[in-house]
Design an enzyme around this catalytic site. Structure first.
Site, PDB file in Angstrom:
ATOM      1  CG  HIS A   1      -1.961  -1.084   1.174  1.00 42.08           C
ATOM      2  ND1 HIS A   1      -2.442  -1.715   2.302  1.00 42.08           N
ATOM      3  CD2 HIS A   1      -2.607  -1.655   0.114  1.00 42.08           C
ATOM      4  CE1 HIS A   1      -3.335  -2.611   1.955  1.00 42.08           C
ATOM      5  NE2 HIS A   1      -3.451  -2.599   0.636  1.00 42.08           N
TER       6      HIS A   1
ATOM      7  CD  GLU B   1      -1.552  -3.200   9.605  1.00 42.41           C
ATOM      8  OE1 GLU B   1      -1.189  -2.000   9.477  1.00 42.41           O
ATOM      9  OE2 GLU B   1      -2.305  -3.776   8.799  1.00 42.41           O
TER      10      GLU B   1
END
Length: 300
Positions: free
Chosen positions: A38, A208
């Site tokens: 991303h 994350e």
């Protein structure tokens, strides 16, 4: 430890296979790490940079890891999206992290190439043990992981070991935020797809980290992330592999060439406490914490 461009993977795969056959005692573990699928999640690049900087350093922990582990790192899975300033999609408008099941060589070329690489590595005598895909999160704090759900309880427990060890090494990593799921909407992600493709000795995670801040031990106020603290998390991820492989007796403690002061309990105590975000650093009943008195800790 070796780093290769995708164009060199066929030769590196062949060379490692021959080496493993010629000298079975020198067989190494294999770890694949990817980032920036991303493009807008720029903290992932700093974490990846921290991993690479540490692994190629002269630190004794890094030298030991290079002797025992092969790291294949793809720092940017979506370079076109990064160049264009996209937040989530590629040049052609695809969310690449939903196309791992059937990536197209023309629509998702980087994903297609990396998937082929991982499939080949999974067939290597060395054996692919870890796949970690690095992301940044827009709402949650701290660093944390997503893992997969399995029917076998023993495999579930094994999968929790690495994030528990990372929790002890990184003050900004939260095990309580770490979760294991099989959401249908995530079926096309690298973590979900490869978790089903690889055998039961492999571990696939999404790492994350918050875009914004983290809570430290005993603090009630969030601390903003910086480039340096993102890279420090990357260094902590890298050195956690040493703790993991010592825990599993792949690396012999008696043969480690690491100065005694790095193992000091005084330094270890700096990273042993829970943080204000429910980091979950406990010592009772945690398989991954059984050897924390020998964790390699400190400022890296």
């Amino acid at each position: 430890m070796q780093f290769f461009l995708i164009s060199h993977t066929a030769w590196s795969f062949h060379r490692e296979k021959i080496a493993a056959q010629q000298n079975p005692e020198k067989v190494k573990k294999l770890v694949v790490l990817t980032a920036r699928v991303h493009p807008g999640e720029s903290p992932a690049s700093f974490i990846c940079q921290g991993v690479i900087d540490f692994l190629v350093s002269q630190h004794p922990v890094a030298q030991t890891l290079r002797d025992h582990v092969i790291f294949k790192i793809v720092p940017m899975l979506n370079p076109d999206g990064v160049y264009l300033g996209n937040y989530r999609c590629s040049l052609m408008g695809f969310d690449l992290n939903r196309h791992w099941q059937e990536p197209s060589p023309w629509a998702h070329p980087t994903l297609h190439a990396v998937k082929q690489l991982i499939v080949r590595l999974s067939q290597d005598p060395v054996g692919l043990e870890f796949y970690i895909d690095v992301h940044a999160h827009s709402t949650m704090m701290n660093g944390f992981m997503y893992g997969n759900v399995f029917e076998e309880e023993e495999r579930v427990q094994r999968q929790a070991v690495f994030p528990r060890l990372l929790c002890h090494n990184a003050p900004d990593f939260s095990f309580s935020n770490t979760s294991f799921n099989r959401d249908v909407v995530k079926a096309g992600t690298g973590r979900r797809f490869l978790g089903g493709l690889l055998d039961d000795t492999s571990y696939c995670y999404t790492l994350e980290v918050s875009f914004y801040s983290y809570m430290t031990a005993g603090s009630t106020s969030p601390v903003p992330y910086t480039e340096d603290t993102y890279m420090k998390l990357g260094r902590n991820v890298a050195r956690t592999f040493l703790d993991y492989y010592r825990h599993n007796n792949f690396i012999d403690d008696n043969k480690l060439q690491i100065p005694n002061h790095i193992n000091s309990m005084e330094v270890l105590s700096q990273g042993r406490h829970g943080n204000g975000n429910g980091n979950g650093r406990t010592s009772g009943g945690e398989r991954g914490a059984e050897r924390t008195n020998q964790s390699i800790t400190g400022e890296y």
